[in-house]
Design an enzyme around this catalytic site. Structure first.
Site, mmCIF file in Angstrom:
data_model
loop_
_atom_site.group_PDB
_atom_site.id
_atom_site.type_symbol
_atom_site.label_atom_id
_atom_site.label_comp_id
_atom_site.label_asym_id
_atom_site.label_seq_id
_atom_site.Cartn_x
_atom_site.Cartn_y
_atom_site.Cartn_z
ATOM 1 N N ARG A 136 5.191 10.841 -2.457
ATOM 2 C CA ARG A 136 5.006 10.530 -1.045
ATOM 3 C C ARG A 136 6.311 10.703 -0.262
ATOM 4 O O ARG A 136 7.307 10.041 -0.567
ATOM 5 C CB ARG A 136 4.589 9.062 -0.973
ATOM 6 C CG ARG A 136 4.517 8.498 0.397
ATOM 7 C CD ARG A 136 4.356 6.997 0.347
ATOM 8 N NE ARG A 136 4.181 6.505 1.688
ATOM 9 C CZ ARG A 136 4.445 5.272 2.054
ATOM 10 N NH1 ARG A 136 4.870 4.382 1.167
ATOM 11 N NH2 ARG A 136 4.277 4.918 3.312
ATOM 12 N N GLU A 163 12.532 -9.802 1.080
ATOM 13 C CA GLU A 163 11.771 -8.660 1.613
ATOM 14 C C GLU A 163 12.585 -7.401 1.353
ATOM 15 O O GLU A 163 13.794 -7.383 1.569
ATOM 16 C CB GLU A 163 11.581 -8.851 3.131
ATOM 17 C CG GLU A 163 10.870 -7.686 3.791
ATOM 18 C CD GLU A 163 10.813 -7.834 5.317
ATOM 19 O OE1 GLU A 163 11.265 -8.876 5.850
ATOM 20 O OE2 GLU A 163 10.334 -6.887 5.963
ATOM 21 N N TYR A 176 11.439 8.436 0.870
ATOM 22 C CA TYR A 176 11.308 7.392 -0.156
ATOM 23 C C TYR A 176 11.897 7.770 -1.518
ATOM 24 O O TYR A 176 11.892 6.946 -2.430
ATOM 25 C CB TYR A 176 9.828 7.022 -0.315
ATOM 26 C CG TYR A 176 9.221 6.472 0.965
ATOM 27 C CD1 TYR A 176 9.696 5.281 1.511
ATOM 28 C CD2 TYR A 176 8.204 7.139 1.635
ATOM 29 C CE1 TYR A 176 9.169 4.774 2.689
ATOM 30 C CE2 TYR A 176 7.664 6.641 2.811
ATOM 31 C CZ TYR A 176 8.152 5.456 3.328
ATOM 32 O OH TYR A 176 7.632 4.954 4.492
ATOM 33 N N ALA A 220 3.298 -0.838 4.681
ATOM 34 C CA ALA A 220 2.790 -0.819 6.067
ATOM 35 C C ALA A 220 2.336 -2.205 6.539
ATOM 36 O O ALA A 220 2.384 -2.495 7.738
ATOM 37 C CB ALA A 220 1.659 0.192 6.181
ATOM 38 N N PRO A 228 0.796 -1.226 0.000
ATOM 39 C CA PRO A 228 0.000 0.000 0.000
ATOM 40 C C PRO A 228 0.830 1.280 0.000
ATOM 41 O O PRO A 228 1.887 1.340 0.620
ATOM 42 C CB PRO A 228 -0.819 -0.101 1.300
ATOM 43 C CG PRO A 228 -0.101 -1.091 2.143
ATOM 44 C CD PRO A 228 0.550 -2.040 1.190
ATOM 45 N N ASN A 229 0.308 2.245 -0.723
ATOM 46 C CA ASN A 229 0.871 3.601 -0.845
ATOM 47 C C ASN A 229 2.126 3.668 -1.712
ATOM 48 O O ASN A 229 2.605 4.763 -2.008
ATOM 49 C CB ASN A 229 1.156 4.234 0.535
ATOM 50 C CG ASN A 229 -0.104 4.393 1.346
ATOM 51 O OD1 ASN A 229 -1.065 4.986 0.869
ATOM 52 N ND2 ASN A 229 -0.143 3.841 2.552
ATOM 53 N N ASN A 286 7.784 -5.831 -1.146
ATOM 54 C CA ASN A 286 7.793 -4.715 -0.207
ATOM 55 C C ASN A 286 6.363 -4.618 0.304
ATOM 56 O O ASN A 286 5.500 -4.019 -0.349
ATOM 57 C CB ASN A 286 8.208 -3.406 -0.891
ATOM 58 C CG ASN A 286 8.296 -2.266 0.104
ATOM 59 O OD1 ASN A 286 7.796 -2.380 1.236
ATOM 60 N ND2 ASN A 286 8.909 -1.167 -0.293
ATOM 61 N N ARG A 322 13.856 3.910 12.030
ATOM 62 C CA ARG A 322 12.644 4.719 12.074
ATOM 63 C C ARG A 322 11.843 4.426 13.352
ATOM 64 O O ARG A 322 12.393 3.910 14.316
ATOM 65 C CB ARG A 322 11.834 4.484 10.789
ATOM 66 C CG ARG A 322 12.662 4.844 9.526
ATOM 67 C CD ARG A 322 11.862 4.680 8.273
ATOM 68 N NE ARG A 322 10.723 5.604 8.247
ATOM 69 C CZ ARG A 322 9.704 5.490 7.390
ATOM 70 N NH1 ARG A 322 9.717 4.508 6.485
ATOM 71 N NH2 ARG A 322 8.715 6.348 7.431
ATOM 72 N N HIS A 330 12.682 -2.961 1.576
ATOM 73 C CA HIS A 330 12.158 -1.654 1.987
ATOM 74 C C HIS A 330 13.073 -0.577 1.438
ATOM 75 O O HIS A 330 14.304 -0.729 1.467
ATOM 76 C CB HIS A 330 12.099 -1.545 3.514
ATOM 77 C CG HIS A 330 11.243 -2.612 4.104
ATOM 78 N ND1 HIS A 330 9.874 -2.567 4.051
ATOM 79 C CD2 HIS A 330 11.572 -3.784 4.680
ATOM 80 C CE1 HIS A 330 9.390 -3.670 4.590
ATOM 81 N NE2 HIS A 330 10.390 -4.427 4.982
HETATM 82 C C1 DQA Z 1 8.409 0.819 3.578
HETATM 83 C C2 DQA Z 1 8.555 1.021 5.088
HETATM 84 C C3 DQA Z 1 7.213 0.847 5.786
HETATM 85 O O1 DQA Z 1 7.372 1.038 7.183
HETATM 86 C C4 DQA Z 1 6.225 1.872 5.276
HETATM 87 O O2 DQA Z 1 4.955 1.669 5.868
HETATM 88 C C5 DQA Z 1 6.123 1.875 3.792
HETATM 89 C C6 DQA Z 1 7.332 1.727 2.994
HETATM 90 C C7 DQA Z 1 9.713 1.126 2.823
HETATM 91 O O3 DQA Z 1 9.808 0.732 1.660
HETATM 92 O O4 DQA Z 1 10.627 1.769 3.370
HETATM 93 O O5 DQA Z 1 5.055 2.107 3.235
HETATM 94 O O6 DQA Z 1 8.080 -0.529 3.340
#
Ligand code: DQA
Length: 153
Positions: free
Chosen positions: A24, A104, A29, A83, A16-17, A80, A113, A106
């Site tokens: 964003r 995995e 990011y 959240a 998501p997002n 990825n 963080r 990120h």
């Molecule tokens: C994320 C890190 C997560 O904590 C966050 O909610 C994201 C992006 C990252 O790619 O750094 O949406 O997965």
């Protein structure tokens, strides 16, 4: 260059997002859009002998269904979960259905963080985790996956 029929098929899942990447929180990011990340992965993948299919969803259930349908179709999964990393037992359980390597990833270093981002539901079932290298992390993930699927560890 390998013929596409000889390429190993890899699924990359964006949670998501991540469809809003570029707009964003760019200080966290970066400024690259998801479509540019996907284009670069297609190119990098080809060089590495991989065909890269990408999937993004803002819905947990859609991600679970995509993972369920991936069984038997892909040689590896790069995910990825965004959240959902920190909350989703459902995505973890779906990934446990697969017997292919999972990486995995990120963009940000989740351990630098907020404390709620330090817990990953996926980390202990993944082959490995890449966290904190921004968009370059996707190239690193594909390089690692290429080694895993061709057993060049
Ligand atoms: C994320 C890190 C997560 O904590 C966050 O909610 C994201 C992006 C990252 O790619 O750094 O949406 O997965």
């Amino acid at each position: 260059m390998k013929k596409s029929s000889n390429l190993h098929k890899i699924l990359v899942i964006h949670g998501p997002n991540l469809n809003t990447l570029g707009k964003r929180e760019p200080e966290i990011y970066g400024s690259t859009s998801l479509s540019d990340i996907n284009k670069d992965m297609a190119k990098d993948g080809k060089q590495l002998g991989l065909t890269v299919e990408t999937f993004q969803s803002n819905n947990e259930g859609d991600i679970v269904e995509k993972i369920q349908k991936a069984a038997g179709k892909f040689k590896g999964i790069v995910i990825n979960p965004a959240a959902y990393t920190h909350t989703s037992i459902a995505i973890r359980d779906a990934l446990l259905l697969l017997d292919v390597p999972i990486i995995e990833i990120h963009l940000s270093n989740i351990y630098k963080r907020e404390p709620f981002r330090h817990k990953s539901m996926v980390a202990d079932i993944a082959h490995g985790q890449i966290s904190g290298f921004g968009v370059h992390g996707y190239t690193l993930a594909l390089e690692a996956m290429a080694r895993l699927v061709t057993q060049r560890r």
